[in-house]
Design a protein around this motif. Structure first.
Motif, PDB file in Angstrom:
ATOM      1  N   ARG A  71       1.629  -2.250 -23.772  1.00  0.00           N
ATOM      2  CA  ARG A  71       0.593  -1.236 -23.996  1.00  0.00           C
ATOM      3  C   ARG A  71       0.319  -1.069 -25.492  1.00  0.00           C
ATOM      4  O   ARG A  71      -0.838  -0.917 -25.914  1.00  0.00           O
ATOM      5  CB  ARG A  71       1.036   0.091 -23.388  1.00  0.00           C
ATOM      6  CG  ARG A  71       0.097   1.248 -23.656  1.00  0.00           C
ATOM      7  CD  ARG A  71      -1.321   0.924 -23.171  1.00  0.00           C
ATOM      8  NE  ARG A  71      -2.259   1.981 -23.510  1.00  0.00           N
ATOM      9  CZ  ARG A  71      -2.492   3.053 -22.762  1.00  0.00           C
ATOM     10  NH1 ARG A  71      -1.843   3.205 -21.612  1.00  0.00           N
ATOM     11  NH2 ARG A  71      -3.351   3.971 -23.136  1.00  0.00           N
ATOM     12  N   PHE A  72       1.364  -1.098 -26.309  1.00  0.00           N
ATOM     13  CA  PHE A  72       1.196  -0.983 -27.757  1.00  0.00           C
ATOM     14  C   PHE A  72       0.319  -2.123 -28.275  1.00  0.00           C
ATOM     15  O   PHE A  72      -0.591  -1.908 -29.080  1.00  0.00           O
ATOM     16  CB  PHE A  72       2.567  -1.005 -28.437  1.00  0.00           C
ATOM     17  CG  PHE A  72       2.517  -0.805 -29.923  1.00  0.00           C
ATOM     18  CD1 PHE A  72       2.663   0.458 -30.475  1.00  0.00           C
ATOM     19  CD2 PHE A  72       2.332  -1.881 -30.783  1.00  0.00           C
ATOM     20  CE1 PHE A  72       2.610   0.649 -31.847  1.00  0.00           C
ATOM     21  CE2 PHE A  72       2.276  -1.702 -32.151  1.00  0.00           C
ATOM     22  CZ  PHE A  72       2.422  -0.431 -32.689  1.00  0.00           C
ATOM     23  N   ALA A  73       0.590  -3.333 -27.801  1.00  0.00           N
ATOM     24  CA  ALA A  73      -0.172  -4.494 -28.257  1.00  0.00           C
ATOM     25  C   ALA A  73      -1.632  -4.403 -27.810  1.00  0.00           C
ATOM     26  O   ALA A  73      -2.548  -4.722 -28.578  1.00  0.00           O
ATOM     27  CB  ALA A  73       0.464  -5.779 -27.729  1.00  0.00           C
ATOM     28  N   ALA A  74      -1.858  -3.958 -26.574  1.00  0.00           N
ATOM     29  CA  ALA A  74      -3.225  -3.841 -26.073  1.00  0.00           C
ATOM     30  C   ALA A  74      -4.026  -2.833 -26.888  1.00  0.00           C
ATOM     31  O   ALA A  74      -5.183  -3.088 -27.256  1.00  0.00           O
ATOM     32  CB  ALA A  74      -3.209  -3.446 -24.597  1.00  0.00           C
ATOM     33  N   THR A  75      -3.408  -1.694 -27.177  1.00  0.00           N
ATOM     34  CA  THR A  75      -4.093  -0.675 -27.973  1.00  0.00           C
ATOM     35  C   THR A  75      -4.345  -1.178 -29.386  1.00  0.00           C
ATOM     36  O   THR A  75      -5.427  -0.972 -29.953  1.00  0.00           O
ATOM     37  CB  THR A  75      -3.264   0.619 -28.010  1.00  0.00           C
ATOM     38  OG1 THR A  75      -3.072   1.098 -26.668  1.00  0.00           O
ATOM     39  CG2 THR A  75      -3.957   1.695 -28.822  1.00  0.00           C
ATOM     40  N   SER A  76      -3.377  -1.866 -29.968  1.00  0.00           N
ATOM     41  CA  SER A  76      -3.533  -2.390 -31.334  1.00  0.00           C
ATOM     42  C   SER A  76      -4.655  -3.404 -31.408  1.00  0.00           C
ATOM     43  O   SER A  76      -5.462  -3.402 -32.350  1.00  0.00           O
ATOM     44  CB  SER A  76      -2.219  -3.022 -31.802  1.00  0.00           C
ATOM     45  OG  SER A  76      -1.187  -2.058 -31.859  1.00  0.00           O
ATOM     46  N   ASN A  77      -4.749  -4.294 -30.421  1.00  0.00           N
ATOM     47  CA  ASN A  77      -5.821  -5.288 -30.411  1.00  0.00           C
ATOM     48  C   ASN A  77      -7.185  -4.628 -30.269  1.00  0.00           C
ATOM     49  O   ASN A  77      -8.146  -5.008 -30.946  1.00  0.00           O
ATOM     50  CB  ASN A  77      -5.587  -6.293 -29.279  1.00  0.00           C
ATOM     51  CG  ASN A  77      -4.644  -7.408 -29.668  1.00  0.00           C
ATOM     52  OD1 ASN A  77      -5.035  -8.394 -30.257  1.00  0.00           O
ATOM     53  ND2 ASN A  77      -3.364  -7.243 -29.344  1.00  0.00           N
ATOM     54  N   ALA A  78      -7.274  -3.637 -29.377  1.00  0.00           N
ATOM     55  CA  ALA A  78      -8.549  -2.949 -29.186  1.00  0.00           C
ATOM     56  C   ALA A  78      -8.980  -2.220 -30.459  1.00  0.00           C
ATOM     57  O   ALA A  78     -10.152  -2.251 -30.848  1.00  0.00           O
ATOM     58  CB  ALA A  78      -8.441  -1.965 -28.024  1.00  0.00           C
ATOM     59  N   LEU A  79      -8.047  -1.566 -31.118  1.00  0.00           N
ATOM     60  CA  LEU A  79      -8.364  -0.858 -32.354  1.00  0.00           C
ATOM     61  C   LEU A  79      -8.743  -1.835 -33.463  1.00  0.00           C
ATOM     62  O   LEU A  79      -9.618  -1.544 -34.289  1.00  0.00           O
ATOM     63  CB  LEU A  79      -7.172  -0.002 -32.788  1.00  0.00           C
ATOM     64  CG  LEU A  79      -6.872   1.229 -31.935  1.00  0.00           C
ATOM     65  CD1 LEU A  79      -5.606   1.920 -32.441  1.00  0.00           C
ATOM     66  CD2 LEU A  79      -8.041   2.206 -31.951  1.00  0.00           C
ATOM     67  N   ALA A  80      -8.091  -2.989 -33.495  1.00  0.00           N
ATOM     68  CA  ALA A  80      -8.418  -3.994 -34.507  1.00  0.00           C
ATOM     69  C   ALA A  80      -9.846  -4.502 -34.323  1.00  0.00           C
ATOM     70  O   ALA A  80     -10.585  -4.686 -35.300  1.00  0.00           O
ATOM     71  CB  ALA A  80      -7.425  -5.155 -34.437  1.00  0.00           C
ATOM     72  N   VAL A  81     -10.253  -4.729 -33.060  1.00  0.00           N
ATOM     73  CA  VAL A  81     -11.617  -5.158 -32.780  1.00  0.00           C
ATOM     74  C   VAL A  81     -12.609  -4.112 -33.278  1.00  0.00           C
ATOM     75  O   VAL A  81     -13.607  -4.436 -33.936  1.00  0.00           O
ATOM     76  CB  VAL A  81     -11.811  -5.402 -31.268  1.00  0.00           C
ATOM     77  CG1 VAL A  81     -13.275  -5.665 -30.951  1.00  0.00           C
ATOM     78  CG2 VAL A  81     -10.960  -6.571 -30.800  1.00  0.00           C
ATOM     79  N   ALA A  82     -12.327  -2.837 -32.965  1.00  0.00           N
ATOM     80  CA  ALA A  82     -13.218  -1.761 -33.403  1.00  0.00           C
ATOM     81  C   ALA A  82     -13.282  -1.675 -34.923  1.00  0.00           C
ATOM     82  O   ALA A  82     -14.351  -1.456 -35.499  1.00  0.00           O
ATOM     83  CB  ALA A  82     -12.746  -0.431 -32.808  1.00  0.00           C
ATOM     84  N   ALA A  83     -12.133  -1.870 -35.576  1.00  0.00           N
ATOM     85  CA  ALA A  83     -12.097  -1.793 -37.037  1.00  0.00           C
ATOM     86  C   ALA A  83     -12.911  -2.928 -37.666  1.00  0.00           C
ATOM     87  O   ALA A  83     -13.599  -2.729 -38.674  1.00  0.00           O
ATOM     88  CB  ALA A  83     -10.648  -1.838 -37.530  1.00  0.00           C
ATOM     89  N   VAL A  84     -12.841  -4.119 -37.086  1.00  0.00           N
ATOM     90  CA  VAL A  84     -13.629  -5.245 -37.586  1.00  0.00           C
ATOM     91  C   VAL A  84     -15.124  -4.953 -37.449  1.00  0.00           C
ATOM     92  O   VAL A  84     -15.916  -5.217 -38.347  1.00  0.00           O
ATOM     93  CB  VAL A  84     -13.254  -6.537 -36.834  1.00  0.00           C
ATOM     94  CG1 VAL A  84     -14.277  -7.634 -37.103  1.00  0.00           C
ATOM     95  CG2 VAL A  84     -11.868  -7.007 -37.256  1.00  0.00           C
ATOM     96  N   GLN A  85     -15.503  -4.402 -36.315  1.00  0.00           N
ATOM     97  CA  GLN A  85     -16.913  -4.084 -36.086  1.00  0.00           C
ATOM     98  C   GLN A  85     -17.431  -3.051 -37.081  1.00  0.00           C
ATOM     99  O   GLN A  85     -18.631  -3.008 -37.369  1.00  0.00           O
ATOM    100  CB  GLN A  85     -17.110  -3.604 -34.651  1.00  0.00           C
ATOM    101  CG  GLN A  85     -16.863  -4.690 -33.615  1.00  0.00           C
ATOM    102  CD  GLN A  85     -16.853  -4.162 -32.194  1.00  0.00           C
ATOM    103  OE1 GLN A  85     -16.793  -2.943 -31.964  1.00  0.00           O
ATOM    104  NE2 GLN A  85     -16.912  -5.060 -31.221  1.00  0.00           N
ATOM    105  N   GLN A  86     -16.526  -2.219 -37.609  1.00  0.00           N
ATOM    106  CA  GLN A  86     -16.900  -1.208 -38.588  1.00  0.00           C
ATOM    107  C   GLN A  86     -16.785  -1.721 -40.020  1.00  0.00           C
ATOM    108  O   GLN A  86     -16.998  -0.980 -40.965  1.00  0.00           O
ATOM    109  CB  GLN A  86     -16.028   0.042 -38.412  1.00  0.00           C
ATOM    110  CG  GLN A  86     -16.256   0.751 -37.083  1.00  0.00           C
ATOM    111  CD  GLN A  86     -15.265   1.875 -36.832  1.00  0.00           C
ATOM    112  OE1 GLN A  86     -14.422   2.166 -37.685  1.00  0.00           O
ATOM    113  NE2 GLN A  86     -15.360   2.494 -35.671  1.00  0.00           N
ATOM    114  N   GLY A  87     -16.437  -2.983 -40.181  1.00  0.00           N
ATOM    115  CA  GLY A  87     -16.392  -3.596 -41.491  1.00  0.00           C
ATOM    116  C   GLY A  87     -15.075  -3.479 -42.219  1.00  0.00           C
ATOM    117  O   GLY A  87     -14.982  -3.827 -43.402  1.00  0.00           O
ATOM    118  N   SER A  88     -14.027  -3.034 -41.549  1.00  0.00           N
ATOM    119  CA  SER A  88     -12.722  -2.904 -42.198  1.00  0.00           C
ATOM    120  C   SER A  88     -12.069  -4.276 -42.336  1.00  0.00           C
ATOM    121  O   SER A  88     -12.227  -5.151 -41.480  1.00  0.00           O
ATOM    122  CB  SER A  88     -11.812  -1.983 -41.377  1.00  0.00           C
ATOM    123  OG  SER A  88     -10.503  -1.954 -41.919  1.00  0.00           O
TER     124      SER A  88
END
Length: 376
Positions: A71-88
């Motif tokens: 679950r930790f890995a799934a949440t981390s991957n999802a947040l990373a995708v969102a962060a990339v989309q926001q230009g981070s």
């Protein structure tokens, strides 16, 4: 010393199976509440604390610990995708490396389902590294991901790893190796889409998945063409562009924006070639069995390259920055060669791996192109 000694099972794991399941369920529910309030960082910190607790009580490789780690890995991957989309640029790296650290500690080395989570995270991090220009780190991540292909039972993820590694090798100007990775991806995608197409009769709900994966295959074929063109194998490159267009037309229809863009790329490449080469491709079609490594070479410079560049599939799929790029190629099944290989030998080796684009459309069982065939 008086009194009976306690057995390890009596004090290391004090929870019954029912109680342990209730505990894990409670942790996941609390995470969901935090995430529903957009407290994602707090949810990850809480989950990591509980993972450490489970490691002490149940052991690093227990099912309870893995449940939370997954679950930790799934949440981390999802947040990373969102962060990339926001230009981070920094946040995705931190999230994915943190997830991989836990996966290394708690994940098994033999279970395919656990390795799959690591492969997805490696692909995501490798792709992100490429986008921010850390090519050596990207390469190391993706080589590790491809190295797990023999252990995971997931055709789609195996293919995506090859597609992503192809993209990184292309940016590194290692076009021969990039073309090989594209070839491997195409073979896996042909098998995957062929199986999906056969199953659609019994389960029409698979059509959306077949469409999506066929789109990825079109991207892989197009990228293969880009690498062939970079190697001045123009005739073979045109065949790849033409096949990518046909795949898009088949799965999306000719009026879909992706199909239109792919067709425009093919015609642009066709027009930029010499008239003699263009005529040959239009009459012979997309049959690579008539090509040899010396065919299709032109005097065009790199500035006249017809294709707009690599396309990316839905690839946002760790790494030791000090790893050597060349030393990792053994992980993708390439034998290390001593000395400098001549250009002609390298192209011959490349054509051994090249998929065949033919008008028979027999994708899943397409014959492998051999060096002997190209010399006929």
């Amino acid at each position: 010393m008086s009194g009976a000694e306690l057995l390890p099972s009596e004090y290391v794991n004090a929870y019954s199976t029912q109680q342990s399941r209730h505990f894990i369920s409670g942790v996941l529910k609390k995470m969901e509440k935090m995430e529903s309030r957009n407290k994602f960082a707090e949810a990850l910190d809480y989950c990591e604390t509980q993972i450490l607790y489970c490691t002490d009580v149940y052991g690093e490789h227990s099912p309870h610990t893995w449940k939370l780690c997954e679950r930790f890995a799934a949440t981390s991957n999802a947040l990373a995708v969102a962060a990339v989309q926001q230009g981070s640029t920094d946040q995705p790296t931190q999230l994915l490396r943190r997830a991989l650290a836990l996966l290394r500690r708690c994940g098994g080395r033999t279970r395919s389902d656990q390795l799959l989570v690591s492969v997805v995270t490696l692909n995501n991090l490798g792709t992100h590294y490429r986008r921010i220009g850390k090519l050596k780190a990207s390469y190391s991540c993706l080589v590790k991901a491809v190295g797990f292909n023999h252990s995971i039972e997931d055709l789609a993820q195996c293919a995506d790893s090859h597609v992503n590694l192809c993209s990184t090798l292309s940016v590194m100007k290692r076009h021969s190796q990039a073309a090989e990775q594209a070839s491997m991806a195409i073979r896996l995608l042909r098998k995957e889409t062929g199986e999906l197409e056969e199953s659609m009769g019994a389960d029409p709900g698979l059509q959306a998945q077949w469409q999506q994966r066929s789109g990825v295959m079109a991207v892989a074929i197009y990228n293969h063409g880009v690498e062939l063109e970079a190697l001045t194998l123009d005739q073979a490159a045109l065949s790849a562009y033409k096949e990518a267009t046909r795949v898009c037309n088949k799965c999306f229809g000719p009026d879909h924006p992706t199909s239109v863009a792919m067709a425009e790329s093919y015609h642009s490449a066709l027009q930029s070639m010499t008239p003699q080469l263009s005529e040959t491709v239009m009459t012979v079609g997309a049959n690579l069995s008539s090509y040899s490594p010396s065919e299709g070479r032109s005097s065009r410079g790199s500035s006249a390259k017809a294709s707009p560049g690599m396309l990316e599939a839905e690839e946002f799929v760790f790494n030791d920055d000090d790893m050597s790029c060349d030393s990792d190629m053994s992980a993708v099944g390439k034998a290390n060669k001593s000395g400098v290989q001549g250009e002609q030998d390298e192209l011959d080796s490349l054509l051994d791996l090249m998929p065949q684009y033919d008008d028979a459309h027999n994708w899943p069982n397409s014959p492998q192109l051999t060096t002997d065939q190209t010399e006929q």
